[in-house]
Scaffold this motif. Structure first.
Motif, PDB file in Angstrom:
ATOM      1  N   VAL A 100       2.161   6.388  -6.996  1.00 53.76           N
ATOM      2  CA  VAL A 100       1.073   7.194  -7.552  1.00 53.76           C
ATOM      3  C   VAL A 100       1.385   8.676  -7.361  1.00 53.76           C
ATOM      4  N   ASP A 101       1.753   9.066  -6.160  1.00 50.81           N
ATOM      5  CA  ASP A 101       1.967  10.491  -5.899  1.00 50.81           C
ATOM      6  C   ASP A 101       3.234  11.013  -6.581  1.00 50.81           C
TER       7      ASP A 101
ATOM      8  N   LEU B 155       0.837  -1.204   0.000  1.00 51.34           N
ATOM      9  CA  LEU B 155       0.000   0.000   0.000  1.00 51.34           C
ATOM     10  C   LEU B 155       0.867   1.248   0.000  1.00 51.34           C
ATOM     11  N   ILE B 156       1.893   1.255   0.854  1.00 49.61           N
ATOM     12  CA  ILE B 156       2.769   2.430   0.942  1.00 49.61           C
ATOM     13  C   ILE B 156       3.518   2.608  -0.384  1.00 49.61           C
ATOM     14  N   ILE B 157       4.007   1.486  -0.921  1.00 43.59           N
ATOM     15  CA  ILE B 157       4.771   1.590  -2.171  1.00 43.59           C
ATOM     16  C   ILE B 157       3.866   2.084  -3.304  1.00 43.59           C
TER      17      ILE B 157
ATOM     18  N   PHE C 172      10.809  10.128   2.039  1.00 43.35           N
ATOM     19  CA  PHE C 172       9.907  11.125   2.631  1.00 43.35           C
ATOM     20  C   PHE C 172       8.574  10.487   3.045  1.00 43.35           C
ATOM     21  N   VAL C 173       8.041   9.629   2.189  1.00 45.04           N
ATOM     22  CA  VAL C 173       6.737   9.016   2.495  1.00 45.04           C
ATOM     23  C   VAL C 173       6.840   8.035   3.664  1.00 45.04           C
TER      24      VAL C 173
ATOM     25  N   TYR D 279       0.377   8.459   6.869  1.00 39.39           N
ATOM     26  CA  TYR D 279       1.140   8.614   5.622  1.00 39.39           C
ATOM     27  C   TYR D 279       0.249   9.044   4.458  1.00 39.39           C
ATOM     28  N   THR D 280      -1.052   8.733   4.553  1.00 41.48           N
ATOM     29  CA  THR D 280      -1.966   9.191   3.505  1.00 41.48           C
ATOM     30  C   THR D 280      -2.005  10.722   3.490  1.00 41.48           C
TER      31      THR D 280
END
Lengths: 297, 480
Positions: free
Chosen positions: B59-60, B52-54, B159-160, B131-132
């Motif tokens: 995406v961002d 999910l984080i990756i 950073f994320v 993190y979202t």
């Protein structure tokens, strides 16, 4: 960076020193587990009756009242898994062992192990629950036991007042001989209930091994106060009886249920533990029963 | 991996040594190491959710680059909404799916329609809300042209997922944290010492204050039907210190750890229980979230500009959304609404910026007026926390009804009264340290310049952590 590491070292040094001192003290200090194991192994070749089980048996069976040489290896919260392991580990060194008294109480068939106490079996008995790895716990006993436990209890523990593993309560704690205390105690015990199949398998295997070694296992249930008995879940009590009787019949081993008799309050320490007077009385009764078995055998 | 675990105690020095000794101050290597260490830190809990984080990172990152290439406003808007929908979509599914479904079914059953459906057994990924919001801040700031998008995927990933603040904040703004990943970092002695000090203070708050208070807060809240009024008040006070110790303790450890690696994170708590009104409280409590909502929700809605009704509407929206951010339960929504009700009179009378400085600055003790204002604000906060802690609205209402029963003056009926008293003493020591350290960024930032006194305090805190540590509890904010 050098300055930081140097500063950190000087800051941590006293803590590290304190930690090491505690570590040495805790490894060296006396504990009931340590004491019992030492005595148990030292007297192994004389033991004729071995008592196993939890605190009910540890506080409730006095080896001095038996004609045969008896050692009480029961301990608070000790489960059948450890009863079996403790016996089998030394069985070859106990050539005179004739009887093994296994105390099976209300909760015994529902307790696999007690996480908080497993470490003591590892440290003092060198018995690991389900071959658990104790790498970190071996590195630091202080970490494993917790500082509070180490400082408060372990280091304060002097030589315990025990006789052949029997640890008596000398008086009756009248403030807890009442229904609310009994309710709470039953609730506490039931909160730890787990799946019982493995436990019964363990018991079966244990009995089989003992019989193979020509040792007579004796299953017993020790008396508890009427307040405690009144608060027990009747379904569980009945299920326990069915299970124990089944095992007793299948392997042809005696089962002595002492919960049916009424004993005066003065024989109890609290609602589910006998005191020294209760232990004396019950142990005498058990001795007579064992004499009876001896005669038959 | 929990900050107060043996795993982290091993993990942190290893990463620290690798970071400063093995990377040879190479920025790319340092960022790569942070990314790998952060993934390990997160995966320690459940590696499946790393995806999910990756995914969110990719995406961002892609949207950020696409935003620079797009000149057309409509296309840029579309890209921004894609980022918002993807990020909030994950959050909505994992956190709010069952809540909306339950309420949907209840609403229809009121209308006499029975809907047969079942909720899903969804595991909430740790830190998803944090993190979202952090990645969203990047997309929004790039869209607003406040920030140049990064082409450095490693720096952006770091950073994320920056491990000190990944799972419970502070929620960093991309404009503040991301540029730090582009700058060469050299070991700074005073920064590292300060970081260690803040970690120590955070551990004390968590292990001694929060975990000890938690034991009684849990006992009282879980058995609130059997407790008398004075015990219920005690339970609410214990929870008040539990949540503060727990969350601000985590933030302190996060900020301190970041400083060891040469990063500065924003201050997340600024002695909130010394606030003289609710507006001040909200400037001092969970600052990174409050300012996030201010910048990305309140101001776009019009903020405090416009008529009275607009102000009221915006205030309610921001507080209710803030409550809902904490969890999918009506209790959090009511907690938010209650804070809005506290806040409105102050805002409508233009008194919301009266207390900008710390209370009794330059003095040892507050004036009587300041003291009373602090007590009243504290009591209002304690009351609101009841909704936050309760399992359901009914639970909260029964708890409050219990407080206002005729047992208010009876002695607390709680087990282990000695330990209760000991815990209260520890809380009192904690308040004292915070009071005397309130001009710093955290309780012990500005201790004596005399080394033996300073080190004496540190050893005292360490001994407290060792000896008075409460039963280990998971950080409360992990569930958000």
């Amino acid at each position: 960076m050098k300055q930081f590491i140097k500063g950190l070292f000087f800051f941590i040094f006293p803590i590290l020193a304190l930690f090491i001192i505690l570590e040495i003290l805790v490894r060296d200090s006396n504990s009931l587990y340590k004491e019992k194991w030492k005595e148990y192994t030292a007297k192994a070749d004389s033991i004729e009756i071995l008592v196993l089980g939890n605190s009910h048996a540890m506080n409730g069976i006095d080896p001095r009242e038996f004609d045969l040489f008896t050692y009480n290896m029961a301990f608070g919260s000790q489960t059948i898994y450890f009863d079996k392991a403790i016996t089998l580990k030394q069985i070859k060194k106990m050539p005179n062992l004739k009887y093994v008294l296994v105390s099976i109480d209300y909760h015994s068939l529902y307790y696999t192990h007690n996480k908080a106490r497993d470490i003591f079996y590892h440290y003092y008995y060198k018995i690991d629950y389900n071959k658990k790895n104790y790498f970190i716990e071996d590195l630091s006993w202080v970490y494993a036991l917790g500082f509070k436990q180490t400082i408060r209890e372990h280091l304060q523990r002097g030589k315990t007042n025990s006789y052949n593993g029997f640890v008596p309560h000398n008086t009756t704690n009248w403030s807890v001989i009442n229904t609310p205390s009994a309710e709470k105690r039953v609730e506490q015990l039931e909160a730890g209930f787990r799946e019982k199949n493995n436990i019964i398998n363990n018991l079966n295997e244990f009995i089989k091994t003992l019989k193979k070694e020509k040792i007579t296992p004796i299953l017993i249930t020790l008396p508890c106060h009427k307040y405690f008995n009144e608060n027990l879940n009747k379904d569980i009590v009945n299920k326990n009886l069915v299970e124990i009787n089944k095992i007793s019949d299948f392997y042809d081993v005696p089962y002595w249920n002492l919960t049916n008799k009424k004993y005066p309050d003065s024989l109890f320490y609290n609602v589910d533990h006998l005191n020294i007077h209760g232990a004396k009385k019950i142990s005498k009764e058990l001795n007579i029963k064992i004499q009876g078995l001896n005669n038959v055998l | 991996m929990l900050f107060n675990s043996i795993d982290f105690a091993i993990f942190l020095p290893i990463v620290f040594i690798l970071y400063w000794f093995l990377t040879n101050n190479n920025l790319k290597l340092q960022n790569l190491l942070i990314t790998i260490a952060s993934y390990l830190f997160y995966g320690w809990w459940d590696w499946r959710f790393l995806s999910l984080i990756i995914f969110s990172t990719l995406v961002d990152y892609s949207i950020g680059i696409a935003l620079t290439k797009q000149k057309k406003t409509s296309h840029r808007k579309l890209l921004l909404w894609t980022s918002i929908l993807v990020n909030l979509g994950f959050l909505g599914f994992f956190k709010y799916y069952n809540f909306f479904l339950d309420n949907f079914i209840t609403a229809f059953s009121f209308l006499g329609q029975d809907i047969q459906t079942s909720t899903l057994n969804i595991v909430l990924p740790v830190g998803i809300s944090f993190y979202t919001f952090q990645t969203l801040s990047y997309s929004i700031d790039v869209y607003r042209r406040k920030l140049k998008p990064t082409k450095d995927l490693i720096a952006f990933s770091a950073f994320v997922c920056f491990f000190p603040q990944l799972v419970a904040g502070p929620i960093e703004r991309a404009t503040h944290l991301l540029p730090q990943f582009y700058e060469k970092r050299k070991f700074d002695y005073s920064k590292a010492v300060d970081g260690m000090r803040q970690i120590l203070w955070g551990l004390f708050k968590k292990v001694v204050i929060a975990d000890n208070c938690a034991q009684f807060a849990n006992q009282i809240f879980n058995n609130s039907d059997d407790m008398n009024a004075s015990t219920l008040i005690l339970g609410a006070i214990f929870f008040t210190f539990q949540i503060y110790g727990d969350f601000s303790g985590y933030s302190d450890i996060a900020i301190g750890t970041s400083r060891l690696f040469g990063f500065d994170l924003m201050q997340n708590f600024n002695f909130p229980y010394f606030s003289r009104d609710i507006a001040e409280f909200w400037r001092r409590w969970h600052i990174s979230l409050s300012t996030w909502f201010r910048d990305y929700l309140y101001i776009p809605l019009g903020g405090s500009r416009g008529g009275t009704w607009i102000k009221i509407r915006n205030t309610f929206i921001i507080f209710i959304v803030s409550g809902f951010w904490h969890g999918a339960n009506w209790t959090f929504i009511i907690w938010g609404a209650l804070n809005a009700i506290y806040f409105l009179p102050i805002m409508l009378t233009n008194n919301n910026r009266n207390n900008l400085d710390i209370v009794a600055k330059g003095k040892y003790s507050p004036s009587i007026k300041e003291f009373l204002s602090m007590i009243i604000t504290f009591m209002l906060t304690v009351f609101a926390w009841i909704f936050f802690r309760a399992n359901t609205l009914d639970h909260a209402l029964n708890y409050i009804a219990g407080i206002f029963s005729n047992t208010l003056l009876s002695t607390p009926n709680i087990e282990n009264l000695n330990k209760v008293i000991l815990t209260l003493c520890l809380v009192f020591v904690f308040i004292l340290i915070e009071w005397f350290g309130r001009t710093g960024k955290y309780g012990i930032e500005k201790t004596s310049s005399y080394k033996p006194v300073r080190w004496g305090l540190y050893y005292f805190l360490i001994l407290c952590i060792i000896y008075f540590q409460g039963e280990e509890q998971q950080f409360i904010y992990f569930q958000f």
